[in-house]
Write an enzyme that holds these catalytic residues in place. Structure first.
Site, PDB file in Angstrom:
ATOM      1  N   GLY A  70      -3.928  -2.455 -14.104  1.00 24.09           N
ATOM      2  CA  GLY A  70      -4.570  -1.807 -15.505  1.00 24.09           C
ATOM      3  C   GLY A  70      -5.276  -2.931 -16.440  1.00 24.09           C
TER       4      GLY A  70
ATOM      5  N   THR B 241      -9.616  -1.691 -11.013  1.00 27.09           N
ATOM      6  CA  THR B 241     -10.195  -0.387 -11.375  1.00 27.09           C
ATOM      7  C   THR B 241     -11.098  -0.758 -12.475  1.00 27.09           C
ATOM      8  OG1 THR B 241      -8.097   0.693 -10.705  1.00 27.09           O
ATOM      9  CG2 THR B 241      -9.716   1.727 -12.340  1.00 27.09           C
TER      10      THR B 241
ATOM     11  N   ILE C 201       0.927  -6.117  -9.332  1.00 21.71           N
ATOM     12  CA  ILE C 201       1.588  -5.293  -8.531  1.00 21.71           C
ATOM     13  C   ILE C 201       0.553  -4.262  -8.129  1.00 21.71           C
ATOM     14  CG2 ILE C 201       3.816  -4.593  -9.797  1.00 21.71           C
ATOM     15  CD1 ILE C 201       2.196  -2.296 -11.214  1.00 21.71           C
TER      16      ILE C 201
ATOM     17  N   CYS D 127       0.960  -1.111   0.028  1.00 26.13           N
ATOM     18  CA  CYS D 127      -0.104   0.020  -0.036  1.00 26.13           C
ATOM     19  C   CYS D 127       0.938   1.011   0.125  1.00 26.13           C
ATOM     20  CB  CYS D 127      -0.929   0.000   1.281  1.00 26.13           C
ATOM     21  SG  CYS D 127      -1.743   1.494   1.451  1.00 26.13           S
TER      22      CYS D 127
HETATM   23  C1  LIG Z   1     -10.239   2.070  -4.523  1.00 24.39           C
HETATM   24  C2  LIG Z   1      -9.070   1.378  -4.396  1.00 24.39           C
HETATM   25  C3  LIG Z   1      -8.758   0.551  -3.202  1.00 24.39           C
HETATM   26  C4  LIG Z   1      -7.580  -0.370  -3.130  1.00 24.39           C
HETATM   27  N1  LIG Z   1      -7.618  -0.701  -1.842  1.00 24.39           N
HETATM   28  C5  LIG Z   1      -6.691  -1.751  -1.891  1.00 24.39           C
HETATM   29  C6  LIG Z   1      -6.295  -2.617  -0.560  1.00 24.39           C
HETATM   30  O1  LIG Z   1      -6.785  -2.529   0.328  1.00 24.39           O
HETATM   31  N2  LIG Z   1      -5.372  -3.490  -0.393  1.00 24.39           N
HETATM   32  C7  LIG Z   1      -4.496  -3.820  -1.463  1.00 24.39           C
HETATM   33  O2  LIG Z   1      -3.569  -4.600  -1.368  1.00 24.39           O
HETATM   34  N3  LIG Z   1      -4.695  -3.142  -2.844  1.00 24.39           N
HETATM   35  C8  LIG Z   1      -5.523  -2.154  -3.015  1.00 24.39           C
HETATM   36  N4  LIG Z   1      -6.013  -1.546  -4.093  1.00 24.39           N
HETATM   37  C9  LIG Z   1      -4.808  -1.877  -5.345  1.00 24.39           C
HETATM   38  C10 LIG Z   1      -5.758  -2.937  -6.219  1.00 24.39           C
HETATM   39  O3  LIG Z   1      -5.669  -4.085  -5.534  1.00 24.39           O
HETATM   40  C11 LIG Z   1      -4.801  -3.064  -7.303  1.00 24.39           C
HETATM   41  O4  LIG Z   1      -3.501  -3.708  -6.930  1.00 24.39           O
HETATM   42  C12 LIG Z   1      -4.454  -1.765  -8.118  1.00 24.39           C
HETATM   43  O5  LIG Z   1      -5.581  -1.048  -8.196  1.00 24.39           O
HETATM   44  C13 LIG Z   1      -4.238  -2.118  -9.734  1.00 24.39           C
HETATM   45  O6  LIG Z   1      -5.154  -2.917 -10.235  1.00 24.39           O
HETATM   46  P1  LIG Z   1      -6.049  -2.195 -11.055  1.00 24.39           P
HETATM   47  O7  LIG Z   1      -5.410  -1.436 -12.041  1.00 24.39           O
HETATM   48  O8  LIG Z   1      -6.674  -3.434 -11.874  1.00 24.39           O
HETATM   49  O9  LIG Z   1      -6.986  -1.489 -10.304  1.00 24.39           O
HETATM   50  C14 LIG Z   1      -6.838  -0.663  -4.260  1.00 24.39           C
HETATM   51  C15 LIG Z   1      -7.100   0.113  -5.445  1.00 24.39           C
HETATM   52  C16 LIG Z   1      -8.212   0.912  -5.504  1.00 24.39           C
HETATM   53  C17 LIG Z   1      -8.450   1.548  -6.636  1.00 24.39           C
END
Ligand SMILES: Cc1cc2nc3c(=O)[nH]c(=O)nc-3n(C[C@H](O)[C@H](O)[C@H](O)COP(=O)(O)O)c2cc1C
Ligand SMILES: Cc1cc2nc3c(=O)[nH]c(=O)nc-3n(C[C@H](O)[C@H](O)[C@H](O)COP(=O)(O)OP(=O)(O)OC[C@H]3O[C@@H](n4cnc5c(N)ncnc54)[C@H](O)[C@@H]3O)c2cc1C
Ligand code: FES
Lengths: 306, 269
Positions: A245, A267, A192, A131
């Site tokens: 992504g 996302t 990631i 995080c």
């Molecule tokens: C609103 C939001 C909250 C998230 N909360 C967490 C979390 O609590 N723990 C975690 O490991 N990743 C968290 N993430 C990261 C996502 O799990 C993911 O790794 C990251 O968004 C990249 O993937 P994506 O582009 O498909 O969203 C969060 C992402 C978003 C957008």
């Protein structure tokens, strides 16, 4: 035997398909996880849970940019005591594996939270050592190989279920940390988490997020995530879960070819809808048929052949 | 996809109106919000303070209005704003009322009457009958009385106050049940404190009348992503805030009973 071409086993977790809900996306309640499961995911990851409750940062916690979203939620969560009942309910409802994401401010906190999550019924834990926007946890744990090793060892010592380590791209050498986690006993890696980022409003000349800095997700980070997975596939033997992504089946296939055994989608649930999981699976299936491949397993790492 | 509605726009307050001792209406220019439908909401950024969800109370000539009750830090900061001050806007978000042109009953409590005023403006020329039951603690908290009186069918605006300082001395639920015993409606639109909405929903079920209700939950992303606003399997920011009877039945165990707090912990109303 003609099995399900999408099924795959990751560190002992049997998934009916390789598309997993990423942590922090609609992952608070059992009803919400169940509703995502009905949209055809292979497994779900919960919101990151800590030992004690946290209310997170005040709004704005999410801002949209031209190329993706930046979030700084600040890890709001009810703490493992309150969340244990949600885990139990989720287990009763779900027919797909339940992965509980865990964070802590020390190795002991990670271990205790992970132990209680598994006690409540988690099929696996994912350690959020990535995080980017809360001090003294997340990437501040995950960027230091020694600390990371201690966290993974302490969790492995008390948890009898698969331990997945979710890595951060906000480091000089992600492979070094991946190797450290693998050596310490991690069963799989997710790559990631979000990339440190920010947005400033030019009218008021202020950072928009209340925490000023946050983590970038969405299409902008896909090429970076893909490169991380590709690099890690050459360095570690444990299974990789690609994340970052992914919005359609082509993205998912790219990650599998780079070496991921499964992918996580976050996302895109907002950019498209929860139906994105089914759409990705349908696309991957069609791709397998077109390429005359029997199983997604045949895709994993294919881009590495010389 | 990355949409224009999700993008934060900064605009200036173009007018402020005092509606009651605790409620002010703010108006500002925003092209996207000007296309909003009754029931939808926006996220308002008060720079340096907070970003909060507010129901759209009216759209007119490229401008959008919200009625805000001062209850805490963000809403009090907003109340301190003057014409020309800058706010950020995202939205419009969420589902909206269906705008049924038949015999319509509106039921509102507190600032919940704001989206109903927007709806009443759209319906008054088209509905066969437009009645309103408005509830509040005391007379000074009854909002938009004159506007509703002008929009509703003659003698169809019923006000109820808990202290009896204006109209009937009772909760909004009583006159609703009295009305339904007497006449039939094609649709009930409700917005207000959730325990009230729950009671109205139960009454609508008893008299077998379709209902749509607007609900509130803690909002963070407003995009259907973070899960802060869940009721049952629904995201109030995306699947709601307006829910129909079928959906309300599905979330009956939580409706007016419990919700998630800032920690994501379940608390009772
Ligand atoms: C609103 C939001 C909250 C998230 N909360 C967490 C979390 O609590 N723990 C975690 O490991 N990743 C968290 N993430 C990261 C996502 O799990 C993911 O790794 C990251 O968004 C990249 O993937 P994506 O582009 O498909 O969203 C969060 C992402 C978003 C957008
Ligand atoms: C869809 C929707 C429409 C709304 N429409 C209106 C409206 O038209 N007029 C109006 O006056 N109020 C409306 N509200 C409520 C308004 O958002 C809260 O009163 C406001 O956020 C309080 O912020 P505060 O800092 O002043 O108070 P705080 O002291 O921070 O909070 C007081 C209470 O407000 C609620 N609240 C705080 N932050 C949020 C948040 N981010 N999201 C949701 N609830 C929150 C919580 O219940 C909290 O206990 C609406 C809420 C929702 C969800
Ligand atoms: S506020 Fe984030 S999902 Fe509704």
């Amino acid at each position: 035997m003609r099995g399900n071409s999408l099924s795959i086993n990751i560190a002992g977790l049997q998934l009916k398909n390789p598309v997993i809900l990423a942590s922090g996306i609609l992952g608070y309640t059992s009803a919400s996880l169940q509703s995502i499961a009905e949209n055809g995911v292979g497994a779900v990851v919960t919101k990151s849970i800590g030992l004690k409750p946290r209310s997170g940062y005040s709004n704005p916690t999410v801002v949209q940019t031209k190329c993706g979203l930046i979030n700084a939620m600040g890890l709001p969560n009810p703490g493992i005591d309150a969340y244990a009942s949600e885990i139990r309910q989720a287990k009763a409802l779900l027919t797909v594996p339940l992965i509980v994401s865990v964070y802590g401010f020390s190795a002991e906190e990670y271990a205790e939270t992970a132990r209680r999550a598994v006690e409540a019924g988690a099929d696996a834990v994912e350690l959020n050592v990535s995080c980017p926007h809360v001090k003294e946890t997340g990437v501040e744990i995950g960027q230091n190989p020694e600390v990371l090793v201690e966290v993974v060892r302490k969790v492995k010592a008390v948890v009898g279920k698969p331990v997945i380590v979710k890595l951060s791209p906000n480091v000089t050498d992600i492979a070094e940390l991946a190797e450290a986690a693998a050596d310490a006993g991690a069963d799989a890696l997710t790559a990631i988490n979000t990339l440190r980022a920010m947005a400033i409003d030019i009218e008021t000349a202020r950072p928009i997020l209340s925490n000023k800095r946050g983590g970038l997700s969405g299409p902008a980070i896909k090429p970076i995530a893909l490169r991380c997975v590709y690099d890690l596939y050459e360095k570690v033997k444990i299974p990789l879960i690609g994340c970052g992504g992914i919005t359609d089946w082509r993205d998912a296939v790219e990650f599998l070819l780079a070496g991921a055994s499964a992918v996580q989608v976050g996302t895109a649930v907002a950019l498209k809808s929860p139906a994105v999981f089914k759409a990705i699976n349908r696309g991957v299936s069609a791709y397998l048929r077109k390429k005359k491949l029997e199983s997604v397993k045949d895709l994993v790492g294919l881009a590495h052949r010389s | 996809m990355l949409t224009a509605a999700n993008t934060l726009r900064v605009t200036r307050v173009s007018s402020v109106r005092v509606e009651s001792p605790t409620v002010k209406t703010f108006t500002f220019k925003d092209k996207l919000c000007a296309k909003a439908r009754p029931g939808q909401f926006i996220m308002i950024w008060i720079p340096g303070v907070d970003e909060i969800p507010l129901s759209i109370m009216n759209v007119e000539k490229g401008e959008v209005s919200v009625a805000v009750k001062a209850v805490g830090e963000a809403t009090c900061a907003l109340h301190g704003m003057k014409v020309g001050d800058k706010v950020g806007v995202r939205g419009p978000f969420g589902s909206y009322f269906t705008e049924t042109p038949g015999r319509v009953l509106l039921v509102g409590g507190g600032t919940g009457v704001a989206p109903l005023l927007f709806l009443a403006k759209r319906l008054s020329a088209r509905a066969k009958r437009l009645a309103l039951v408005m509830g509040a603690k005391t007379k000074s908290e009854l909002l938009f009385l004159d506007q509703f009186t002008a929009l509703c069918t003659a003698k169809s605006m019923i006000a109820a106050t808990e202290d009896g300082s204006y109209g009937l001395k009772c909760l909004a639920t009583e006159p609703v049940e009295t009305l339904l015993k007497k006449e039939n409606f094609d649709m009930i639109y409700a917005c207000g404190p959730e325990p009230m909405v729950r009671q109205i929903f139960l009454i609508a079920e008893k008299y077998v009348i379709p209902i749509e209700a607007s609900l509130e939950r803690l909002m963070r992303c407003g995009l259907g992503l973070c899960g802060s606003c869940m009721i049952g399997k629904y995201r109030v920011c995306k699947d709601g805030p307006v829910f129909n009877a079928t959906q309300l039945r599905e979330v009956k165990d939580e409706l007016g009973v419990s919700k998630l707090d800032f920690d994501g912990k379940r608390i009772r109303f």
